[in-house]
Design an enzyme around this catalytic site. Structure first.
Site, PDB file in Angstrom:
ATOM      1  N   ARG A  28       0.771  -1.243   0.049  1.00 39.31           N
ATOM      2  CA  ARG A  28       0.107  -0.053   0.075  1.00 39.31           C
ATOM      3  C   ARG A  28       0.909   1.282   0.218  1.00 39.31           C
ATOM      4  O   ARG A  28       0.379   2.327  -0.240  1.00 39.31           O
ATOM      5  CB  ARG A  28      -0.815  -0.055   1.160  1.00 39.31           C
ATOM      6  CG  ARG A  28      -1.956  -1.143   1.116  1.00 39.31           C
ATOM      7  CD  ARG A  28      -2.629  -1.361   2.457  1.00 39.31           C
ATOM      8  NE  ARG A  28      -3.606  -0.084   2.714  1.00 39.31           N
ATOM      9  CZ  ARG A  28      -4.795  -0.103   2.504  1.00 39.31           C
ATOM     10  NH1 ARG A  28      -5.381  -1.225   1.974  1.00 39.31           N
ATOM     11  NH2 ARG A  28      -5.704   0.832   2.902  1.00 39.31           N
ATOM     12  N   TRP A  75       1.686   6.236   6.172  1.00 37.91           N
ATOM     13  CA  TRP A  75       1.976   6.982   4.852  1.00 37.91           C
ATOM     14  C   TRP A  75       1.658   8.345   5.504  1.00 37.91           C
ATOM     15  O   TRP A  75       0.710   8.816   5.964  1.00 37.91           O
ATOM     16  CB  TRP A  75       1.034   6.697   3.593  1.00 37.91           C
ATOM     17  CG  TRP A  75       1.290   7.480   2.657  1.00 37.91           C
ATOM     18  CD1 TRP A  75       2.184   7.047   1.643  1.00 37.91           C
ATOM     19  CD2 TRP A  75       0.839   8.578   1.999  1.00 37.91           C
ATOM     20  NE1 TRP A  75       2.423   8.003   0.636  1.00 37.91           N
ATOM     21  CE2 TRP A  75       1.363   9.215   0.811  1.00 37.91           C
ATOM     22  CE3 TRP A  75      -0.365   9.541   2.548  1.00 37.91           C
ATOM     23  CZ2 TRP A  75       1.034   9.811   0.095  1.00 37.91           C
ATOM     24  CZ3 TRP A  75      -0.854  10.413   1.558  1.00 37.91           C
ATOM     25  CH2 TRP A  75      -0.122  10.964   0.465  1.00 37.91           C
ATOM     26  N   ASN A  99      -6.391   5.093   9.921  1.00 34.46           N
ATOM     27  CA  ASN A  99      -5.903   5.435   8.699  1.00 34.46           C
ATOM     28  C   ASN A  99      -7.095   6.570   8.302  1.00 34.46           C
ATOM     29  O   ASN A  99      -8.117   6.516   8.553  1.00 34.46           O
ATOM     30  CB  ASN A  99      -6.276   4.009   7.544  1.00 34.46           C
ATOM     31  CG  ASN A  99      -5.617   2.982   7.756  1.00 34.46           C
ATOM     32  OD1 ASN A  99      -4.633   3.285   8.201  1.00 34.46           O
ATOM     33  ND2 ASN A  99      -5.746   1.912   7.001  1.00 34.46           N
ATOM     34  N   GLY A 100      -6.503   7.497   7.376  1.00 38.06           N
ATOM     35  CA  GLY A 100      -7.332   8.657   7.373  1.00 38.06           C
ATOM     36  C   GLY A 100      -6.922   9.928   7.592  1.00 38.06           C
ATOM     37  O   GLY A 100      -5.863  10.173   8.138  1.00 38.06           O
ATOM     38  N   GLU A 481       0.923   8.326 -19.561  1.00 37.76           N
ATOM     39  CA  GLU A 481       1.247   7.395 -18.630  1.00 37.76           C
ATOM     40  C   GLU A 481       2.582   6.947 -18.486  1.00 37.76           C
ATOM     41  O   GLU A 481       3.267   6.964 -17.439  1.00 37.76           O
ATOM     42  CB  GLU A 481       0.620   6.191 -18.846  1.00 37.76           C
ATOM     43  CG  GLU A 481       1.027   4.825 -18.086  1.00 37.76           C
ATOM     44  CD  GLU A 481       0.571   4.848 -16.742  1.00 37.76           C
ATOM     45  OE1 GLU A 481       1.289   3.841 -15.939  1.00 37.76           O
ATOM     46  OE2 GLU A 481       0.258   5.672 -16.153  1.00 37.76           O
ATOM     47  N   LYS A 485       4.859   7.439 -15.012  1.00 42.44           N
ATOM     48  CA  LYS A 485       5.615   6.463 -14.431  1.00 42.44           C
ATOM     49  C   LYS A 485       7.163   6.785 -14.159  1.00 42.44           C
ATOM     50  O   LYS A 485       7.716   6.497 -13.181  1.00 42.44           O
ATOM     51  CB  LYS A 485       5.895   5.051 -15.478  1.00 42.44           C
ATOM     52  CG  LYS A 485       4.611   4.298 -15.653  1.00 42.44           C
ATOM     53  CD  LYS A 485       4.620   3.263 -14.221  1.00 42.44           C
ATOM     54  CE  LYS A 485       3.151   2.569 -14.015  1.00 42.44           C
ATOM     55  NZ  LYS A 485       2.308   3.852 -13.651  1.00 42.44           N
ATOM     56  N   GLU A 488       7.139   8.838 -11.120  1.00 47.05           N
ATOM     57  CA  GLU A 488       6.819   8.267 -10.049  1.00 47.05           C
ATOM     58  C   GLU A 488       8.130   7.535  -9.543  1.00 47.05           C
ATOM     59  O   GLU A 488       8.338   7.614  -8.258  1.00 47.05           O
ATOM     60  CB  GLU A 488       5.834   7.133 -10.154  1.00 47.05           C
ATOM     61  CG  GLU A 488       4.510   7.601 -10.427  1.00 47.05           C
ATOM     62  CD  GLU A 488       3.294   6.675 -10.566  1.00 47.05           C
ATOM     63  OE1 GLU A 488       2.233   6.600 -10.130  1.00 47.05           O
ATOM     64  OE2 GLU A 488       3.533   5.901 -11.348  1.00 47.05           O
ATOM     65  N   HIS A 504       2.361  24.134 -29.705  1.00 43.52           N
ATOM     66  CA  HIS A 504       1.600  25.140 -29.054  1.00 43.52           C
ATOM     67  C   HIS A 504       2.286  25.310 -27.747  1.00 43.52           C
ATOM     68  O   HIS A 504       1.530  25.639 -26.931  1.00 43.52           O
ATOM     69  CB  HIS A 504       0.359  24.655 -28.963  1.00 43.52           C
ATOM     70  CG  HIS A 504      -0.324  24.619 -30.143  1.00 43.52           C
ATOM     71  ND1 HIS A 504      -0.890  25.642 -30.572  1.00 43.52           N
ATOM     72  CD2 HIS A 504      -0.486  23.527 -31.171  1.00 43.52           C
ATOM     73  CE1 HIS A 504      -1.417  25.150 -31.929  1.00 43.52           C
ATOM     74  NE2 HIS A 504      -1.247  23.919 -32.099  1.00 43.52           N
ATOM     75  N   LYS A 605      -0.232   2.905  -2.485  1.00 41.99           N
ATOM     76  CA  LYS A 605      -0.653   2.213  -3.687  1.00 41.99           C
ATOM     77  C   LYS A 605      -2.207   2.587  -3.569  1.00 41.99           C
ATOM     78  O   LYS A 605      -3.103   2.459  -4.856  1.00 41.99           O
ATOM     79  CB  LYS A 605      -0.395   0.576  -3.274  1.00 41.99           C
ATOM     80  CG  LYS A 605      -1.065  -0.175  -4.308  1.00 41.99           C
ATOM     81  CD  LYS A 605      -0.089  -0.284  -5.539  1.00 41.99           C
ATOM     82  CE  LYS A 605      -0.732  -1.286  -6.505  1.00 41.99           C
ATOM     83  NZ  LYS A 605       0.261  -1.182  -7.751  1.00 41.99           N
TER      84      LYS A 605
END
Length: 610
Positions: A28, A75, A99-100, A481, A485, A488, A504, A605
């Site tokens: 996660r 996290w 969590n939260g 994408e 990646k 990340e 442009h 995650k």
């Protein structure tokens, strides 16, 4: 996002089991870990910043034991990733994992400080421990103290509490963030997802928003905010108790990239009729898609780019108007929704809070809810009218790879089956596209053979500070994408653009220090336009890294480019297949730079907070 595990046993030492539960929650994303147990009548805890191995070393030097305990992978939201800020947080009377986000923690903290409570961390979670403790000091029993505290909290959270002197009691609650209960023999469990509990029990119940639960060794009592008892169905989970290993691969991400031919094949096979070989979907889903006046696709991050690809397919092939939205923006836009509309929600975890809240808005607007999820038994799945599962299996690397390609494979099957049902393309086109889909796993395996060529390019890109990715039509989302990646896992600034937008603005950035990755198959109807963009880049001193097929590479052989040459693929399935070299490029750049590929800094995650 953060992970929770709680174990209430009769006579087992839960500390090593908590550690194994935390290991299953590592996927996660996290930056610190900790566990707390009830040792005799007193609470004991160990915490560490960084990886789980740091916590294991602490426990090896200072053992901890008990038959009841809670664990957490954090996290960071409020306060840095330090040991002091790591969960569990505790007073002498209560320990908590959470969590939260507690949105009103500042007001509660100020109130508690006036009562001489001393705060030692920068977190919002610590206020929960002190708030419950304050009610305990007023003479309330643990359940009443917990209830009184829960009523004061604002935000999205999952909370688990254990209490000093209470070796047969654990209390939890859920509001907006997932929490599951596991049923064992003379033992009970709580966790943020069923995957963490899979080795411990197959009997799982999922709490709903507003639920509170009291567990002891004999079972669970679930009730809602007004103390009314409720029952939640106990399911036999299909989650595997096996722990995913890296096998011969250096990283989970590389293993998961190489699993793509197999998992794409399994996903396709779930939509291929075993006797006729016809690609189809469940009748209720096809009927709904064929009749809808509009499809709205909603997701976050990589899954949003899967939706972008699908927009091209649904509009070009199935001829259905299609909107796409980032879930975090959509939920506040109060968009008008058409009668009979379908909203498609794409999520690897099935727990992403922004996506879930967008789903709930769409339900309130009487939309048909179709979810595409990889994690079975998730909240998004349970709140949907219709569900399709991607069969990627557990994805441990934080940066999504096989989950993404199985998402777009599923969306391709949806668009194909809808086009056939609506009779908007010819029989010849249908045969062509069906044949292209069936060959995707084989071609994916062939593309993986170009790994060495991609590694050579990666060494050059690893020295860059900025990288541009270009693509057109349904490959534009793959450019986005690819840039995501690279950001990340290598921490290099990268941006994806529709190739036609090059003139442009982005062209101003081009010099010999800015590599440009161009995704341009030679059989793409827009290849000549891509070739013009490449010539414009080279004319300004830019270095072009071309991902194409032999036809495309030959057409540009007189222009200085560095090429990764794949086999020819049908334009319909090109986004699925061209995602693979893009993933490998990011992976190899990160390895060259020496970053943490599987657990990149600051990322999670499953994002279960706003």
């Amino acid at each position: 996002m953060c992970g929770i595990i709680g174990i209430l046993s009769e006579n087992k030492d839960v500390a090593p089991i908590l550690i194994e539960g935390l290991r299953r929650l590592e996927y996660r994303g996290y930056d610190s870990t900790g566990i707390a147990t009830l040792n005799g009548k007193a609470l004991d805890r160990r915490r560490a910043s960084g990886k789980l191995r740091n916590l294991e070393e602490k426990i090896a030097n200072a053992p901890i034991s008990g038959s009841i305990g809670i664990g957490h992978t954090r996290w960071a939201t409020h306060g840095g990733p330090t040991e002091d800020n790591a969960h569990p947080h505790a007073t002498e009377r209560v320990a908590v994992v959470h969590n939260g986000i507690i949105e009103n923690y500042a007001q509660l903290k100020e109130e508690l400080e006036q009562k001489q409570c001393r705060f030692d961390t920068q977190t919002d979670t610590e206020v929960i421990a002190h708030l419950v403790d304050d009610y305990l000091k007023q003479g309330l029993e643990p359940q009443d103290a917990a209830n009184a505290a829960f009523k004061r909290l604002e935000g999205a959270y999952a909370i688990v509490l254990i209490f000093a002197g209470q070796d047969n009691l654990m209390i939890g609650c859920r509001q907006g963030t997932p929490l599951a209960i596991g049923y064992g023999e003379n033992e009970m469990f709580m966790a943020s997802d069923s995957y963490a509990l899979a080795p411990l029990t197959k009997k799982i119940a999922f709490l709903e928003d507003g639920d509170r639960v009291i567990i002891n060794r004999s079972g669970a009592q679930i009730y809602v905010n007004d103390n009314e008892a409720v029952e939640r169905p106990i399911r036999i989970t299909a989650q595997s108790g096996a722990t995913s290993g890296k096998g011969e691969y250096k990283h989970f991400m590389l293993k998961e990239i190489y699993e793509q031919p197999a998992v794409i094949g399994e996903t396709l096979n779930s939509y291929i009729h075993p006797s006729t070989g016809r690609i189809t979907l469940p009748d209720n889903i096809i009927e709904a898609l064929a009749k809808t006046p509009r499809i709205t696709l909603i997701a976050c991050g990589t899954a949003y780019y899967a939706c972008m690809v699908a927009k091209y397919w649904f509009e070009q092939i199935a001829r259905i108007p299609c909107e796409i939205d980032v879930a975090s923006e959509f939920r506040y836009r109060e968009a008008p929704m058409p009668q009979g509309g379908i909203c498609v929600f794409v999520s690897q975890s099935g727990e992403t809070l922004d996506t879930l809240e967008a789903l709930r808005y769409c339900k309130s607007q009487d939309q048909i809810i179709l979810s595409i999820v990889n994690t079975i038994e998730s909240t998004i799945e349970r709140e949907s009218d219709l569900v399709l599962h991607t069969l990627a299996g557990p994805e441990i690397g934080v940066a999504s790879t096989k989950a993404f390609t199985t998402q777009i494979t599923t969306l391709a099957c949806m668009a194909f089956a809808t086009a056939r049902e609506r009779k908007v393309i010819s029989t010849e086109q249908l045969h062509e596209m069906a044949d292209a889909l069936r060959h995707v796993p084989q071609i994916a395996a062939d593309i993986l053979q170009h790994d060495d060529a991609i590694l050579k390019i990666a060494k050059d890109i690893s020295e860059a500070r900025d990288v541009l990715y270009l693509g057109r039509n349904s490959l534009y989302p793959i450019a986005l994408e690819g840039a995501l990646k690279l950001k990340e896992i290598s921490y290099i600034h990268a941006e994806g653009y529709a190739a036609g937008e090059m003139k442009h603005g982005p062209i101003a950035l081009i010099d010999d220090n800015v590599p440009v990755v161009v995704i341009a198959p030679g059989n793409d109807p827009l290849f000549e336009k891509n070739a013009s963009n490449i010539q414009e880049t080279v004319a300004r001193g830019g270095k072009v890294f071309l991902i194409s097929d032999e036809k495309g590479a030959n057409a540009l052989k007189d222009i200085p480019t560095w090429s990764v040459v794949t086999g020819e693929v049908h334009p319909f399935v090109a986004p699925i297949l061209y995602a693979i070299p893009v993933q490998l490029l990011s992976y190899h750049v990160a390895v060259v730079k020496g970053t943490d590929v599987d657990q990149p800094r600051n990322l999670a995650k499953s994002v279960t907070v706003e």
